[in-house]
Design a protein around this motif. Structure first.
Motif, mmCIF file in Angstrom:
data_model
loop_
_atom_site.group_PDB
_atom_site.id
_atom_site.type_symbol
_atom_site.label_atom_id
_atom_site.label_comp_id
_atom_site.label_asym_id
_atom_site.label_seq_id
_atom_site.Cartn_x
_atom_site.Cartn_y
_atom_site.Cartn_z
ATOM 1 N N THR A 89 -14.610 -57.295 38.186
ATOM 2 C CA THR A 89 -15.644 -57.161 37.150
ATOM 3 C C THR A 89 -15.974 -55.689 36.959
ATOM 4 O O THR A 89 -15.867 -54.882 37.892
ATOM 5 C CB THR A 89 -16.927 -57.918 37.535
ATOM 6 O OG1 THR A 89 -17.435 -57.409 38.789
ATOM 7 C CG2 THR A 89 -16.654 -59.410 37.682
ATOM 8 N N GLU A 90 -16.384 -55.337 35.758
ATOM 9 C CA GLU A 90 -16.691 -53.947 35.448
ATOM 10 C C GLU A 90 -17.987 -53.529 36.149
ATOM 11 O O GLU A 90 -19.043 -54.156 35.964
ATOM 12 C CB GLU A 90 -16.831 -53.763 33.936
ATOM 13 C CG GLU A 90 -17.057 -52.331 33.507
ATOM 14 C CD GLU A 90 -15.896 -51.439 33.886
ATOM 15 O OE1 GLU A 90 -16.136 -50.272 34.217
ATOM 16 O OE2 GLU A 90 -14.743 -51.921 33.876
ATOM 17 N N PRO A 91 -17.944 -52.470 37.005
ATOM 18 C CA PRO A 91 -19.172 -52.006 37.679
ATOM 19 C C PRO A 91 -20.198 -51.498 36.669
ATOM 20 O O PRO A 91 -19.844 -50.791 35.712
ATOM 21 C CB PRO A 91 -18.669 -50.876 38.576
ATOM 22 C CG PRO A 91 -17.189 -51.087 38.689
ATOM 23 C CD PRO A 91 -16.757 -51.716 37.417
ATOM 24 N N VAL A 92 -21.465 -51.875 36.882
ATOM 25 C CA VAL A 92 -22.536 -51.391 35.997
ATOM 26 C C VAL A 92 -22.729 -49.894 36.164
ATOM 27 O O VAL A 92 -22.833 -49.145 35.189
ATOM 28 C CB VAL A 92 -23.850 -52.146 36.291
ATOM 29 C CG1 VAL A 92 -24.980 -51.604 35.417
ATOM 30 C CG2 VAL A 92 -23.657 -53.645 36.042
ATOM 31 N N ASN A 93 -22.748 -49.437 37.413
ATOM 32 C CA ASN A 93 -22.858 -48.006 37.725
ATOM 33 C C ASN A 93 -21.669 -47.656 38.613
ATOM 34 O O ASN A 93 -21.764 -47.731 39.835
ATOM 35 C CB ASN A 93 -24.181 -47.712 38.417
ATOM 36 C CG ASN A 93 -24.359 -46.229 38.721
ATOM 37 O OD1 ASN A 93 -23.630 -45.384 38.188
ATOM 38 N ND2 ASN A 93 -25.330 -45.908 39.586
ATOM 39 N N PRO A 94 -20.513 -47.298 38.029
ATOM 40 C CA PRO A 94 -19.291 -47.152 38.829
ATOM 41 C C PRO A 94 -19.406 -46.154 39.965
ATOM 42 O O PRO A 94 -18.846 -46.355 41.035
ATOM 43 C CB PRO A 94 -18.245 -46.697 37.801
ATOM 44 C CG PRO A 94 -18.813 -47.017 36.474
ATOM 45 C CD PRO A 94 -20.286 -46.988 36.617
ATOM 46 N N ASN A 95 -20.161 -45.062 39.755
ATOM 47 C CA ASN A 95 -20.253 -43.990 40.751
ATOM 48 C C ASN A 95 -21.376 -44.281 41.733
ATOM 49 O O ASN A 95 -22.354 -43.521 41.838
ATOM 50 C CB ASN A 95 -20.462 -42.655 40.035
ATOM 51 C CG ASN A 95 -20.302 -41.482 40.985
ATOM 52 O OD1 ASN A 95 -19.864 -41.646 42.127
ATOM 53 N ND2 ASN A 95 -20.679 -40.295 40.527
ATOM 54 N N SER A 96 -21.249 -45.421 42.461
ATOM 55 C CA SER A 96 -22.278 -45.791 43.418
ATOM 56 C C SER A 96 -21.671 -46.631 44.526
ATOM 57 O O SER A 96 -20.663 -47.314 44.339
ATOM 58 C CB SER A 96 -23.405 -46.573 42.726
ATOM 59 O OG SER A 96 -22.936 -47.831 42.288
ATOM 60 N N VAL A 97 -22.317 -46.582 45.703
ATOM 61 C CA VAL A 97 -21.867 -47.383 46.841
ATOM 62 C C VAL A 97 -22.079 -48.865 46.550
ATOM 63 O O VAL A 97 -21.272 -49.716 46.951
ATOM 64 C CB VAL A 97 -22.614 -46.958 48.123
ATOM 65 C CG1 VAL A 97 -22.249 -47.870 49.292
ATOM 66 C CG2 VAL A 97 -22.303 -45.499 48.471
ATOM 67 N N ALA A 98 -23.156 -49.206 45.816
ATOM 68 C CA ALA A 98 -23.416 -50.600 45.479
ATOM 69 C C ALA A 98 -22.282 -51.192 44.643
ATOM 70 O O ALA A 98 -21.884 -52.349 44.827
ATOM 71 C CB ALA A 98 -24.750 -50.707 44.729
ATOM 72 N N ALA A 99 -21.759 -50.380 43.726
ATOM 73 C CA ALA A 99 -20.644 -50.861 42.898
ATOM 74 C C ALA A 99 -19.406 -51.100 43.747
ATOM 75 O O ALA A 99 -18.653 -52.050 43.521
ATOM 76 C CB ALA A 99 -20.350 -49.857 41.788
ATOM 77 N N LEU A 100 -19.170 -50.236 44.734
ATOM 78 C CA LEU A 100 -18.030 -50.420 45.628
ATOM 79 C C LEU A 100 -18.179 -51.700 46.439
ATOM 80 O O LEU A 100 -17.214 -52.457 46.601
ATOM 81 C CB LEU A 100 -17.888 -49.213 46.548
ATOM 82 C CG LEU A 100 -16.764 -49.311 47.594
ATOM 83 C CD1 LEU A 100 -15.406 -49.526 46.924
ATOM 84 C CD2 LEU A 100 -16.746 -48.062 48.483
ATOM 85 N N ARG A 101 -19.401 -51.962 46.954
ATOM 86 C CA ARG A 101 -19.613 -53.213 47.700
ATOM 87 C C ARG A 101 -19.297 -54.424 46.822
ATOM 88 O O ARG A 101 -18.691 -55.399 47.275
ATOM 89 C CB ARG A 101 -21.074 -53.278 48.178
ATOM 90 C CG ARG A 101 -21.435 -52.264 49.239
ATOM 91 C CD ARG A 101 -22.868 -52.499 49.726
ATOM 92 N NE ARG A 101 -23.317 -51.430 50.586
ATOM 93 C CZ ARG A 101 -23.060 -51.375 51.898
ATOM 94 N NH1 ARG A 101 -22.355 -52.361 52.450
ATOM 95 N NH2 ARG A 101 -23.505 -50.372 52.624
ATOM 96 N N GLU A 102 -19.722 -54.381 45.568
ATOM 97 C CA GLU A 102 -19.465 -55.484 44.642
ATOM 98 C C GLU A 102 -17.961 -55.661 44.401
ATOM 99 O O GLU A 102 -17.468 -56.786 44.329
ATOM 100 C CB GLU A 102 -20.176 -55.217 43.317
ATOM 101 C CG GLU A 102 -19.989 -56.340 42.300
ATOM 102 C CD GLU A 102 -20.678 -56.015 40.984
ATOM 103 O OE1 GLU A 102 -20.498 -56.795 40.028
ATOM 104 O OE2 GLU A 102 -21.373 -54.974 40.908
ATOM 105 N N ALA A 103 -17.219 -54.549 44.304
ATOM 106 C CA ALA A 103 -15.772 -54.629 44.068
ATOM 107 C C ALA A 103 -15.028 -55.179 45.276
ATOM 108 O O ALA A 103 -13.974 -55.812 45.137
ATOM 109 C CB ALA A 103 -15.235 -53.250 43.698
ATOM 110 N N LEU A 104 -15.562 -54.950 46.496
ATOM 111 C CA LEU A 104 -14.919 -55.424 47.720
ATOM 112 C C LEU A 104 -15.207 -56.891 48.008
ATOM 113 O O LEU A 104 -14.433 -57.560 48.713
ATOM 114 C CB LEU A 104 -15.388 -54.576 48.911
ATOM 115 C CG LEU A 104 -15.013 -53.087 48.897
ATOM 116 C CD1 LEU A 104 -15.661 -52.374 50.070
ATOM 117 C CD2 LEU A 104 -13.495 -52.909 48.954
#
Length: 851
Positions: A67-82
């Motif tokens: 899914t497309e990260p809402v705020n790509p440049n963030s640790v939260a977005a990385l957790r969501e991608a993993l």
């Protein structure tokens, strides 16, 4: 473990399907990460000063950002991608983040599915547990199964062409990552997989399969006029073609002597613009999986053609839905394919193509006319079980053509419609016994009108309406009795109908009514509607008495009921030998009889023939020796000889074969050959450098093809004594460069001569004569075609742009001569000869988008 230090910002393209694609100004904007590799996203975050450490065993190459990260440049977005891959973040050394597997009460399976006894991973294998589809293996045969309940599990797998001969019981514990390998047996054992037949060239389109000459990637990168994959055959030794038509002469044969198969079904008249040099086949290259091409010695399942086989397989839909859009100077095309239903047991494929020749001609010079063509392939299939597969298919084509010579000497228009439908059932009854059944119907309608008006030489007109219908039941069986014995059998039943309505008038003016058995006035009006059937049965056996020796023998019987010939049944014995002379050398021998019946849709009404002839016969003898050098270079030498007997008359235009209406010309001639001989030697070298993605080939052929006629021995019009062909393909990063060329002896020709003689009464008249047929030759033919393409990763899928140039240096290769009678101011007449040429330089720009 490794640490990703830095990765430059990826460029993203957005494309629309138009003749010239444009790149948006937002190329350097924030990247869109959905469906992009997870590793690329992590590398980008690293370039944004977020230190990340991970193991390649955890973050696999096939993992993508779902899914497309809402705020790509963030640790939260990385957790969501993993999260979809059961991965999480932990504190690493210093300020770094460490990617780890989530603590869970489930287990994980790293599955690899291999072909038994090899290191070949099997793609598109469906994996089930408890009736639930867990996923499909990738191109390397791998599948990561996450979040699986622990316990005793039975993995069930299903793969086309393979059988799972043992249960796959595993014990999975909590938190465990369990590597599992499953070996599948091919449905056919090793013996059937060995190619015994000589003169087989395999143009494989599926990169997952083995290939002997050209794979799919290479073939689509080779330059070819009209975006037609079948033209790749012309790059092979033993094939003669001037470059205009997709009909080729194979080892001296007439260009209608190839059996054309698509998905196992015989195609009749499989060409667009069929009466106008057949510029393209009706099978879109997007629908093609692979092409097997035989130039001699083919086995008994292939019948009723005596020079070659073009066997095209239908492309198999992938596990994910794929769409491809293409546009070039020659055509616009679309393909869509995928799977559906419970456990993805169903699959579908749709292609559509429209020729752009009418649009190009309208821009260049609308006086040439408007040649337009379209075709569509429709396929839907369903796996009835792990051993049985059924499909419904259709191939539709439509041509609407109007063409003319610029001097108005010829004008023609035509409409062609092919409608082909077939049902196919493939069944593996057990590990050793399999069958394939096809039930088909073909309907072809051809309508053509035209007129010829060459001042002071000839004038005439033609109306030609033809219809053809067939219904076919075809079945093939294969039984692998043991590792040493393989048997095959099959039958073919066809009900055929045709209808001909043909009218023509031809006036030939003096002195041209004196040559080539011409007549001053020729009027034809033919109405006939033949009906009948064709039957075929074959039986074959293959035996391996020793590890290095394989013998293959078969016999075929054919019969036609619609002919009035005295001999309407034929028996064809064939025999092949393969001897492995060490690890790197193979010797193949082939011998057999090959018959070709005149099809019910091949009545030569345009030349006034209203009866069918007996089947023609060719006797093949082939010897082939191939050797792989230690450097990896393959060397192949092949000797062949074909003896033709019972040849039916054929008709040719001896001055100009590229006319629009052949039967309304002054150079039309009937050739009654009692027999013919084609013989030659082919030498071919191929090399491949995988490290540099380089492939090249070079071939030389010496050949002779002669008819035995009342005139004596006469070269056929496509005889080329010496031929050199070469090609190369080099892939570099996202670029691909290829070139292919040929040099051969000029084809034979016949010349027309006119002189003025004085009569005793003081008057004068013109007298015409010709040189002996095919006694002269055109100059040497040589040409090089080139192509360059570049791939671009865009926000959705992949874009490929290519530039292709046919006849790169615009060589004028003579093909023919147009004769005209000129009258000066004093009333004196003289003959002018204008040389015609094969294809000039032809550039083509194209783009394709796959997503």
């Amino acid at each position: 473990m490794f640490y990703t230090a830095k990765m430059s910002l990826r460029l993203r393209l957005s494309a629309s399907f138009v003749l010239i694609f444009v790149c948006h100004s937002s190329l350097a904007a924030e990247p869109l990460w959905q469906d992009q590799p997870l590793r690329d996203y992590i590398a980008w975050l690293t370039s944004q000063d977020i230190a990340i450490i991970y193991s390649s065993d955890l973050v696999r190459p096939e993992y993508k950002v779902t899914t497309e990260p809402v705020n790509p440049n963030s640790v939260a977005a990385l957790r969501e991608a993993l999260q979809p891959y059961r991965l999480s973040l932990a504190q690493g050394p210093g300020d770094s983040l460490l990617i780890v597997r989530q603590q869970t009460a489930s287990g994980h399976i790293d599955l690899t599915v291999m072909e038994a006894g090899t290191t070949f991973g099997i793609a598109d294998v469906r994996v089930f547990v408890g009736g639930k589809l867990l996923g499909v293996t990738d191109g390397n045969g791998k599948l990561a199964i996450s979040d699986q309940e622990p316990g005793t599990l039975e993995l069930l797998v299903a793969a086309s062409g393979y059988i799972d001969i043992a249960p796959n019981i595993i014990e999975l514990t909590t938190g465990q990552t369990l590597p599992v390998r499953i070996d599948l047996q091919p449905l056919q054992q090793a013996l059937p997989e060995i190619v015994v037949t000589s003169s087989l060239y395999s143009l494989r389109y599926d990169p997952a399969g083995s290939h002997t000459f050209l794979d799919r990637d290479l073939t689509t990168k080779l330059p070819d006029v009209g975006d037609d994959a079948v033209r790749s055959i012309d790059r092979l030794p033993g094939v003669a073609n001037g470059g205009v038509s997709t009909r080729s002469h194979v080892r001296g044969g007439v260009n209608n002597e190839q059996l054309f198969l698509f998905d196992g079904l015989r195609l009749y008249e499989p060409y667009h613009l069929k009466d106008f040099h057949a510029l393209s086949t009706i099978v879109d290259q997007n629908a093609i999986a692979d092409i097997n091409f035989y130039s001699a010695g083919y086995q008994v399942p292939y019948g009723d053609r005596m020079s070659g086989v073009v066997d095209i397989s239908l492309r198999e839909p992938t596990s994910e839905t794929v769409t491809e859009l293409g546009l070039s100077f020659f055509s616009a095309s679309v393909l869509s394919m995928g799977r559906f239903g419970n456990s993805d047991r169903g699959d579908w494929l749709v292609t559509g193509r429209r020729g752009n020749l009418d649009l190009i001609v309208d821009v260049v010079n609308s006086d040439y006319g408007a040649p337009r063509y379209e075709d569509t392939v429709l396929h839907v299939g369903w796996e009835l079980s792990d051993r049985s597969y059924i499909s419904a298919n259709a191939l539709l084509s439509y041509d609407k053509i109007s063409v003319a010579e610029l001097d108005d000497s010829e004008q023609a228009s035509a409409k062609y419609r092919n409608r082909i439908f077939w049902f196919k059932v493939d069944t593996a009854w057990n590990q050793n016994l399999s069958s394939s059944t096809i039930l088909s119907a073909t309907v072809i309608d051809n309508d053509r009108v035209g007129a010829v008006d060459v001042p002071d030489m000839s004038f005439g007109n033609v109306t030609d309406n033809r219809n053809f219908n067939s219904a076919t039941l075809k079945q093939d069986w294969q039984w692998s009795a043991s590792g040493k014995w393989l048997f095959g059998s099959g039958f073919d039943i066809k009900r055929l109908e045709a209808e001909y309505e043909y009218d023509s008038t031809l006036n030939i003016l003096p002195p041209f009514d004196q040559i080539l058995d011409n007549q001053p006035l020729l009027v034809r009006s033919i109405r006939t509607a033949p009906r009948g059937a064709q039957y075929a049965v074959y039986l074959s056996g293959r035996w391996r008495p020793f590890a290095d020796l394989i013998l293959d023998a078969g016999i075929r019987w054919d019969q036609q009921t619609y002919t009035t010939a005295s001999d309407d049944s034929q028996t064809s014995p064939r025999f092949n030998v393969l001897y492995n002379w060490g690890e790197r050398t193979e010797l193949r021998l082939g011998f057999g009889m090959f018959y070709q019946a005149q099809e019910i849709n091949e009545l030569q009404v345009a030349d006034g023939v209203t009866t069918f002839f007996a089947a023609q016969r060719a006797q093949h003898a082939v010897a082939s020796l191939s050797h792989k050098l230690t450097s990896g270079i393959d060397v192949r030498v092949e000797l062949y000889k074909k003896r033709y007997r019972q040849l039916m008359p054929r008709y040719e235009n001896v001055f100009d074969p590229l006319v629009l209406i052949p039967e309304l010309q002054i150079d039309r001639v009937r050739i009654d050959a009692e027999a013919a001989v084609s013989k030659g030697v082919e030498f071919m070298v191929t090399g491949e450098n995988n490290a540099e993605s380089l492939l090249w080939w070079l071939s030389y052929t010496w050949a002779v093809i002669e008819d035995s006629t009342e005139e004596g021995t006469v070269k056929r019009s496509w005889d080329q004594s010496h031929t050199v062909k070469a090609g190369i393909n080099w892939d570099w990063n996202k670029w691909s460069f290829s070139a292919a060329g040929s040099v051969h002896t000029g084809w034979p020709k016949t010349e027309l001569m006119v002189e003025t003689i004085s009569n005793p009464d003081g008057s004068s008249e013109l007298v015409a004569a010709t040189t002996p047929r095919n006694a002269l030759r055109h100059s040497v033919f040589h040409s090089i075609d080139a192509r360059a393409s570049r791939r671009f990763d865009v926000s959705r899928g992949e874009l490929t742009v290519f530039l292709e140039i046919t006849n790169l240096y615009n060589r004028q290769n003579p093909c023919c001569t147009k004769y005209r009678l000129q009258t000066d101011s004093g009333g004196n007449q003289s003959l002018t000869a204008n040389q015609g040429n094969w294809l000039p330089i032809i550039p083509s720009l194209g783009v394709s988008w796959r997503f």
